[in-house]
Scaffold this active site. Structure first.
Site, PDB file in Angstrom:
ATOM      1  N   GLY A 150     -10.654  21.782 -10.214  1.00 34.57           N
ATOM      2  CA  GLY A 150     -11.106  22.208 -11.527  1.00 34.57           C
ATOM      3  C   GLY A 150     -10.818  23.685 -11.703  1.00 34.57           C
ATOM      4  N   MET A 178     -12.635  26.254 -11.278  1.00 38.23           N
ATOM      5  CA  MET A 178     -13.250  27.196 -10.355  1.00 38.23           C
ATOM      6  C   MET A 178     -12.957  26.890  -8.897  1.00 38.23           C
ATOM      7  SD  MET A 178     -14.711  29.219 -12.440  1.00 38.23           S
ATOM      8  CE  MET A 178     -15.726  30.190 -11.338  1.00 38.23           C
ATOM      9  N   GLU A 187     -21.175  14.661   2.361  1.00 35.04           N
ATOM     10  CA  GLU A 187     -20.847  13.301   2.774  1.00 35.04           C
ATOM     11  C   GLU A 187     -19.604  12.831   2.019  1.00 35.04           C
ATOM     12  OE1 GLU A 187     -23.041   8.897   2.577  1.00 35.04           O
ATOM     13  OE2 GLU A 187     -23.991  10.694   1.737  1.00 35.04           O
ATOM     14  N   ASP A 239     -27.505  14.942 -15.957  1.00 31.61           N
ATOM     15  CA  ASP A 239     -26.119  14.590 -16.259  1.00 31.61           C
ATOM     16  C   ASP A 239     -25.796  13.196 -15.735  1.00 31.61           C
ATOM     17  OD1 ASP A 239     -23.655  14.978 -17.428  1.00 31.61           O
ATOM     18  OD2 ASP A 239     -22.812  16.093 -15.747  1.00 31.61           O
ATOM     19  N   ASP A 252     -23.415  14.805  -7.976  1.00 26.41           N
ATOM     20  CA  ASP A 252     -23.514  16.032  -8.769  1.00 26.41           C
ATOM     21  C   ASP A 252     -24.925  16.345  -9.258  1.00 26.41           C
ATOM     22  OD1 ASP A 252     -22.890  18.335  -9.984  1.00 26.41           O
ATOM     23  OD2 ASP A 252     -21.495  17.491 -11.447  1.00 26.41           O
TER      24      ASP A 252
END
Length: 910
Positions: free
Chosen positions: A21, A23, A94, A137, A155
């Site tokens: 991505g 970053m 993981e 999210d 996430d």
């Protein structure tokens, strides 16, 4: 710039780029220190944006690491390491391999499999919510289905505490709904109205996002408009109702619709409520995984490959057939009914049913306050009868495992539990993932081996997704019994009744539900349920046995019940349970020759049948056969227990034989060896039996101080041990030994006993409490009169609605109490009844008082002597001395010898 394969980053060697991505990147890498594959997320300073953006990304990474570590749940990707290398922050996670939920949105999968996925997502979110965290999210891109069926939610980088949590802690949470430039944190299409508006949030925003995800998975599209851009989407979320969910059951649509309510207060109270609402509709997901593994339908690979699913270590000692099988049997040392090796009997609730007592204890099915099983009306449709042998074989097992599993089902139908257990064990050996076999092994062995039963059940739980709906219902029904502490027998009964109604043609569930109904319903209500089981499968050994038990133990129709057992044996020749029940019933009735003949028939039919050899030994012992014959039968039983891996059971039988023949010093040594044998077992029943036996032996030898110390040693450890709901409780007896040794005062003894009685105040326990807590611990006239003052009226009920063996214990207790209270005439009929049985060696219902039969003979002699019956007294004294007369130290033998001499019956006493 991105790292290259083979390049080293800190202690990690990069293997492949998985994603990138603005970053940074995510790599598959090898941890050189621990030798495992990880997903390595790296932030790169060289392409950073403004300093605030960089700082936000670093905080987000650290947040993700902290949350994963704090939640520590199998459904959340584990974080192994977090740090910085050459100015680049990183996190090692993981590595999970499977499919993103996004890949399954348009998959042609059965509805039940999709519901299972949604239920698993809800469970993981519930864990986060209970920890005070909101994911913020939830969407198909952040849910992964691992190859073994385990759901992973990804996430947690923007997860935050609820506004209420932040306010309570007077802290600060720097991840708001919007960033400084006004952009959303999260994905707008899955946001709740309050999240979009910037209002205070709580866990219900995740519930709304779950609802959007569920709608999309089940319908194939989002529930809100996307055709006019972001502004239109937000407006739709705030004002539009989702379109109807075509081809989705109304019950499921209602669950999703409530999750999508505009107002948080109108949604479900928690994700737990969603899980409960979906449970009846969930079916295995393994079919979906296997069906879509072909190249044409292969989904894109995941970014993380996991280790095997994390599992908790089972306790060493979670019933169904075991608990519902053991009327008043408890974890008795001589009862050969608990393990498959002993031809498991399906007894349980018959004991919990009646009074739940055994010997000096009773069935402690300590329970939550749950309602009795519902009285269910029959369905108007005619169900297809399904015998246990007609259940579908596991779809994905190999042929060897399927063949063994089929043999196990036949063993269940025949009531041949040893055969069934061994077959299921072979099936799991051939296919360790065969959850249906693990489940039935747990059901068969749980009450005999606490540790093994719970471990088997844990393996079944791990493979729940591979079970068909019937077996999922069977698994769910037994969870309160096997995995809860204390076990909740009424809840298991309720769930089995509901499961049987859901699968009305299933004979296995009908059988289990009828047996558990014995605990709460009168015989007139239970009998139709058993007959319904026999309508579905006339040759089902358990149902045939259940009908016989109902007649014998609940209605007092002994001969009719024995006839029913004969029909069971004729219909299913390998039905060890029915053979055992026949022998146990005749043991209690004192028909020793019939028991001997039946045991020999059992041995001839089944071969390896240690319980049959113990019944043979009991019959030989009761009728005075040569000691060598008795010893041979006991040693054969012990050897057969050992071949089945039941070393502790073998040890018990040998110990009981030493006690029955008055070799108390040797019994003491063997009991101390037995203590070491069960030292690692956390089950209270294993340690309690040994402690109680040792205390009794020491008391009989006149060593009260040693007995008190042994009692105190166990009582001190008792609170840390796991209570088996089918365990006999010797608590008051051990308290009494402590008091006799001067280790506790009378006031402490009375206070502890009162607390124990109060903790077992249920009506079903009244008789057991009285026998264990008052009658059998009385030592003088005052204590005996106090016991009679609180004696339940059920003691004289006719017919007695409990097992014959508990009737023997009750008569022994009544006889002892009346004698001590100074009323030999009242004691005589009870002691006569208590000593008529063949239970001097084999005492199926007497785990804590294996000496009871011989001690009752002693009391019978004293009563007859007091009533002027010299011949009767000499006969009773002679039988005691024939058993214990050779003991070097025996209080009972010494007193009997003195009385026999005074009566002039020495020759008869031998």
């Amino acid at each position: 710039m991105p790292l290259s394969p083979g390049e080293r980053f800190d202690r990690y060697v990069v293997e492949a780029l998985l994603g990138e991505g603005g970053m940074g990147e995510v790599y598959r890498a090898q941890d050189t220190r621990l030798g495992r594959s990880v997903a390595l997320k790296v932030l790169r300073r060289d392409i950073q944006g403004g300093s605030e953006s960089w700082a936000r990304q670093v905080r987000r990474m650290l947040r993700e690491a902290r949350i994963a570590a704090a939640l520590n749940d199998p459904g959340i990707v584990a974080v192994y390491d977090v740090g910085e290398h050459e100015g680049a922050p990183f996190i090692a996670m993981e590595l999970v391999q499977g499919k993103l939920l996004r890949d399954l949105v348009h998959a042609d999968a059965p509805l039940g499999e999709k519901i299972t996925l949604l239920s698993a997502i809800a469970k993981v979110l519930s864990v986060a919510h209970h920890a005070g965290l909101v994911h913020r999210d939830v969407k198909p891109e952040n849910v992964m289905l691992r190859e073994d069926g385990v759901i992973k939610i990804l996430d947690f980088g923007i997860a935050r505490r609820t506004d209420a949590e932040i306010a309570l802690s007077e802290g600060h949470d720097d991840l708001a709904t919007r960033t400084g430039d006004g952009s959303f944190v999260g994905t707008p299409a899955y946001m709740a109205p309050e999240q979009v508006k910037g209002d205070p949030i709580d866990a219900r925003v995740d519930q709304f996002a779950w609802g959007v995800t569920a709608y999309e998975l089940l319908v194939g599209k989002l529930p809100f408009r996307l055709d006019r851009g972001p502004v239109s989407l937000i407006a739709s979320i705030l004002s539009d109702d989702p379109p109807p969910m075509n081809d989705v059951p109304a019950e499921i649509e209602a669950v999703v619709a409530r999750a999508l309510a505009k107002e948080p207060a109108d949604r479900h109270a928690s994700m737990d409520d969603i899980v409960a609402a979906l449970a009846p509709f969930a079916t295995p997901i393994t079919t979906l995984l296997r069906r879509r593994d072909g190249p044409a339908n292969a989904a894109r690979p995941s970014v993380r490959e996991p280790p095997p699913p994390k599992a908790s270590t089972p306790s060493r000692s979670m019933t169904t057939r075991s608990s519902a099988r053991r009327a008043t049997t408890n974890r008795t040392p001589v009862t050969t009914t608990r393990a498959p090796a002993r031809a498991r009997r399906f007894l349980g609730l018959a004991a919990i049913v009646t009074v739940g007592v055994a010997a000096a204890g009773f069935v402690f099915a300590r329970k939550a306050r749950t309602a009795p099983p519902p009285v269910l009306a029959r369905t108007s449709l005619t169900p297809v009868p399904t015998a246990v042998t007609a259940l579908p074989l596991p779809k994905f097992a190999n042929e060897e495992a399927r063949a063994a599993y089929r043999e196990g089902l036949q063993g269940l139908r025949d009531g041949a539990w040893r055969t069934a257990y061994a077959a299921f064990a072979r099936a799991t050996g051939a296919d360790p993932g065969l959850a249906a076999a693990w489940l039935r092994m747990a059901i068969l062995i749980w009450d005999a081996d606490f540790t093994a039963g719970r471990e088997h059940f844990r393996r079944a739980v791990l493979g729940r997704a591979t079970l068909d709906p019937h077996d999922q219902a069977l698994l769910d029904a037994h969870e309160p019994l096997i995995q809860r502490q204390p076990s909740d027998v009424p809840e298991t009964a309720r769930r089995l009744a509901l499961a049987s109604a859901r699968f009305p043609g299933n004979a296995e569930l009908a059988n289990l539900a009828s047996m558990y109904a014995l605990a709460y319903l009168p015989p007139s209500d239970v009998l139709p349920r058993i007959d319904r089981c026999l309508e579905l499968d006339p040759l089902y050994g358990d149902c045939l046995q259940g009908r016989a038990r109902l007649l014998i133990r609940r209605t007092g129709h002994i001969e009719e019940g024995l006839a029913a057992l004969e029909r069971c044996i004729e219909a299913t020749p390998a039905a060890s349970d029915c053979l055992m029940d026949r022998g146990d019933t005749n043991l209690a009735l004192g028909r020793c020759s019939v028991v001997e003949a039946g045991a020999r028939e059992w041995i001839a039919k089944v071969g390896i049948a240690p319980a049959a050899h113990m019944q043979l030994a009991g019959a030989l012992y009761a009728r005075g056969a040569p000691e060598a014959a008795v010893k041979t039968a006991v040693e054969t039983a012990a050897a057969q227990f050992r071949t089945q891996g039941l070393e502790a059971e073998a040890s018990k039988q040998l110990i009981l034989h030493e006690i029955a023949t008055g070799r108390f010093e040797r019994a003491e040594r063997m009991l101390r060896d037995h203590q070491r044998l069960v030292a690692d077992d956390p089950a209270a029943g294993a340690h309690g039996w040994t402690a109680s036996m040792l205390v009794q032996v020491l008391e009989e030898m006149g060593r009260d101080a040693d007995a008190g110390r042994e009692a105190q040693s166990f009582l001190a450890r008792r609170g840390a041990l796991i209570t088996d709901p089918i365990s006999a409780d010797s608590f008051v007896h051990l308290l009494r030994a402590s008091r006799a040794a001067g280790l506790i005062t009378r006031d402490v003894y009375e206070a502890e006993r009162a607390a124990w009685v109060k903790s077992h105040s249920e009506h079903a326990y009244r008789m057991g409490v009285w026998v264990s807590g008052y009658a059998l611990v009385a030592r003088d006239a005052a204590e005996a009169k106090a016991a009679l003052a609180v004696m339940p009226s059920e003691a004289f009920a006719k017919p007695r609605s409990f097992s014959l063996h508990f009737g023997l214990i009750l008569d022994s207790a009544l006889g002892q109490t009346y004698w001590l209270a100074g009323d030999p005439a009242a004691a005589l009929p009870h002691l006569t009844a208590a000593t008529v049985s063949c239970s001097g060696l084999v005492e199926p219902m007497m785990p804590t008082h294996p000496m009871r039969h011989t001690k009752s003979l002693h009391l019978l002699g004293l009563v007859r002597e007091a009533l002027g019956d010299r011949s009767g007294a000499c006969d009773a004294f002679g039988r005691v001395l024939a058993r214990w007369g050779g003991a070097r130290a025996s209080r009972t033998a010494a007193e009997v010898r003195a009385h026999a001499k005074a009566l002039g019956c020495e020759a008869k006493a031998g």
